[in-house]
Structure formats: C-alpha cells, structure tokens
Write an enzyme that holds these catalytic residues in place. Structure first.
Site, mmCIF file in Angstrom:
data_model
loop_
_atom_site.group_PDB
_atom_site.id
_atom_site.type_symbol
_atom_site.label_atom_id
_atom_site.label_comp_id
_atom_site.label_asym_id
_atom_site.label_seq_id
_atom_site.Cartn_x
_atom_site.Cartn_y
_atom_site.Cartn_z
ATOM 1 N N TYR A 46 1.593 1.860 3.035
ATOM 2 C CA TYR A 46 0.726 0.792 3.561
ATOM 3 C C TYR A 46 0.137 -0.029 2.398
ATOM 4 O O TYR A 46 0.220 -1.264 2.407
ATOM 5 C CB TYR A 46 -0.395 1.409 4.413
ATOM 6 C CG TYR A 46 -1.492 0.440 4.772
ATOM 7 C CD1 TYR A 46 -1.279 -0.565 5.718
ATOM 8 C CD2 TYR A 46 -2.748 0.516 4.168
ATOM 9 C CE1 TYR A 46 -2.288 -1.464 6.045
ATOM 10 C CE2 TYR A 46 -3.759 -0.373 4.489
ATOM 11 C CZ TYR A 46 -3.528 -1.361 5.430
ATOM 12 O OH TYR A 46 -4.526 -2.254 5.738
ATOM 13 N N THR A 71 -0.859 -1.779 10.351
ATOM 14 C CA THR A 71 -2.042 -1.080 9.837
ATOM 15 C C THR A 71 -2.017 0.439 10.066
ATOM 16 O O THR A 71 -3.004 1.113 9.794
ATOM 17 C CB THR A 71 -3.330 -1.651 10.493
ATOM 18 O OG1 THR A 71 -3.190 -1.556 11.917
ATOM 19 C CG2 THR A 71 -3.558 -3.094 10.102
#
Ligand SMILES: NC(=O)c1ccc[n+]([C@@H]2O[C@H](COP(=O)([O-])OP(=O)(O)OC[C@H]3O[C@@H](n4cnc5c(N)ncnc54)[C@H](OP(=O)(O)O)[C@@H]3O)[C@@H](O)[C@H]2O)c1
Length: 281
Positions: free
Chosen positions: A126, A63
């Site tokens: 991401y 993350t």
C-alpha cells in the site's frame, strides 16, 4: 469554480463534499467508482471533458492495507496508474490537482517527526503504491500526506471502537505504534483551502498531538463513557493473527510546510474526537 472530488463515497470524500457545500461560487462534483473508474483512462478523460474542473481533490485510492500484500497489481493499478490518468486529465483541462497520500511512505524507524523533505522508504505494498502515485504528479500539484484517517463516515478506528463500547471483554491495542489521528472533517477544510488557493508543494497535514493506538482507543472509550480499564496495551508482535502488511512503528508527520508558510494547523485531535463522538451518539 468547479471542484471535483474523487473517492467521493469514501470516508474523506464524504466529508469533503459536505465541507464544500457552503463554499461560495464553488460547484462541487463527486466522482467515485460507479461513475468514473480512475483506472479507465479513456472514460476518465471523457468524464473530465464534460466537467473541465478548476481543482481536483484526488482521494480515490486502493486503501485495503493488508489485502494489498496479496493483490499488489490491483493496488498499483488504482494508486499509481489511476493517479497517472488523473494527472493526464488535469493536464488536458488545466486543473490544479491535490493528491492525498499517506504516512506509510515512511519506514517508521525515526524517533522524531518526519518532515516533508525526509527520505521515504515505504515497507508495505500500500505504502509503495501510494508513493508511486506521488511520483506521477507534476511539480505544480499539491501532495497532502496524512495519517490515521477517521471520522463520522465510512469504517475507521473511532467508529469500530465506539461500536464496541458497550460490549464486554478486553480491547487489545498496540502501544508501540506512534502517529497522529486525522479527522476527515478537519482534513477536508485544509484540503479545500490548499485547493481553492492552488498552493503547490508537499504538505504533511494531521491533527496535532502524537499518540499510540492504545492511548487513542482509551480516549475514544473514555469520551464514549465506556470502561477504559477494558483497553489493554499489547505489542505489535502479540497481534493475533499477525497483520500481513508491516506498519511503521513511528509515523508522526511534522506539519512543517504548513507551519513555515504561516498556514493554520489542524486542531488537537482530542477536540475533534469529542465532537465526532457526540455526532455518533
Ligand atoms: N484511511 C487512512 O487511514 C488513510 C491514511 C493516510 C492516507 N489515506 C489516504 O486518504 C485518501 C482517502 O482515504 P479514505 O480512508 O477516505 O479511503 P476510502 O474510504 O477507502 O475511500 C476511497 C474511495 O476510493 C474509491 N475507489 C477505489 N478504487 C477506485 C477506482 N478504481 N476508481 C474510482 N474510485 C475508486 C472507493 O470506492 P469503493 O469503496 O467503491 O471501492 C472509495 O470510495 C486515500 O487516498 C488514502 O490513501 C488514508
């Protein structure tokens, strides 16, 4: 019913396990990096062998949005290959899978809330790696895209700002990125509802009431009884130093699928913010 939560020590995972505690006839099991590295296929299958879960809520992820730009292979390894391994394990043991995804799958060029069926176009590593994870899923699995995740546990915007409330000096936050905060305590309840009922499909799940980071931070400071005049709006281009990963300018997720299926939406984030600040105080 056995429910496995991956990423159980993360901010969402912690609230998921808490929310599962009072559930009747449910045994909740938390998995995290220390007891089940999702990138280790053989080990993961072995762990599932001993558990045979009915439902898996897969919150484990890479993350670190900015760091991902300089270590893309690790981001893909965890978010795509890790999810592939989870899917394989779920397939082997007949488990229903819920994958937690992100608003970063969109490029942010829209001016109206994104529907579950809108075209994705992730801009950051991401976002791309999380979308790669979505692509590993089976049609019977559940995808829950959420945004601006925050809450009582882990590190997030609410806690960062709360800890700055008594300091001095300006708090500069962008007013040109629009989205919806999602509190882990509310999100966890909806993930559990979708999971225990094994409802398949793609859902956008956020708290209600779109805002900007500037407005959100102002509200966190106001509720924490800090000085709201310290909060100053800036533009993304003014961030110093600039962030390595691009953020969507507009990533409001329309919770359309929930609405059309007659499933209750999460409350307005203002309501939950008050409760979380009380707990932090
Ligand atoms: N945070 C947001 O704003 C946001 C927005 C949209 C969607 N999401 C998604 O929501 C989910 C939960 O996010 P979060 O904010 O709760 O994340 P988080 O606090 O960073 O938790 C992620 C957890 O995954 C674990 N993990 C990392 N690599 C792993 C591996 N190889 N094997 C097993 N576990 C591993 C981490 O362990 P370590 O800490 O030990 O590495 C951590 O406990 C994620 O899928 C995320 O992509 C988050």
């Amino acid at each position: 019913m056995k429910v496995v939560v991956t990423g159980s020590k993360g901010q969402l995972g912690t609230d998921l396990l808490l929310a599962l505690e009072p559930a009747k006839n449910v045994e909740a099991i938390g998995l995290d990096l220390h007891n089940a590295d999702i990138t280790n296929r053989a080990n993961l299958i072995e762990v599932f062998d001993g558990l045979c879960p009915d439902v898996v809520i897969h919150g484990a992820a890479y993350t670190a949005v900015d760091k991902a730009e300089s270590e893309p292979e690790l981001a893909y390894k965890i978010n795509a290959i890790g999810t592939r391994n989870i899917v394989e394990a779920c397939e082997k043991y007949g488990s229903h899978l819920i994958y937690v995804s992100t608003d970063y799958v969109f490029d942010g060029t829209s001016t109206v809330p994104y529907l579950e069926w809108d075209k994705v176009n992730p801009q950051s590593i991401y976002g791309k790696s999380k979308y790669a994870g979505e692509m590993e899923l089976r049609p019977t699995d559940t995808v829950v895209r959420t945004s601006w995740v925050c809450g009582e546990f882990g590190s997030n915007m609410v806690k960062t700002v709360f800890n700055l409330k008594d300091k001095e000096g300006p708090l500069k936050f962008v007013d040109d990125q629009h989205g919806c905060p999602s509190f882990t305590s509310d999100l966890a309840i909806k993930l559990i509802e979708l999971g225990l009922n094994k409802i398949p499909g793609r859902f956008h799940v956020t708290n209600q009431s779109p805002t900007t980071w500037f407005e959100f931070v102002k509200e966190i400071i106001r509720v924490s009884k800090g000085d709201v005049f310290r909060v100053v709006p800036i533009k993304t281009e003014e961030l110093d130093p600039p962030r390595p990963a691009p953020r969507p300018k507009y990533s409001v997720l329309d919770n359309c699928a929930l609405r059309l299926m007659g499933i209750d939406l999460l409350p307005d984030w203002h309501e939950t913010l008050e409760k979380v600040i009380k707990k932090l105080s």
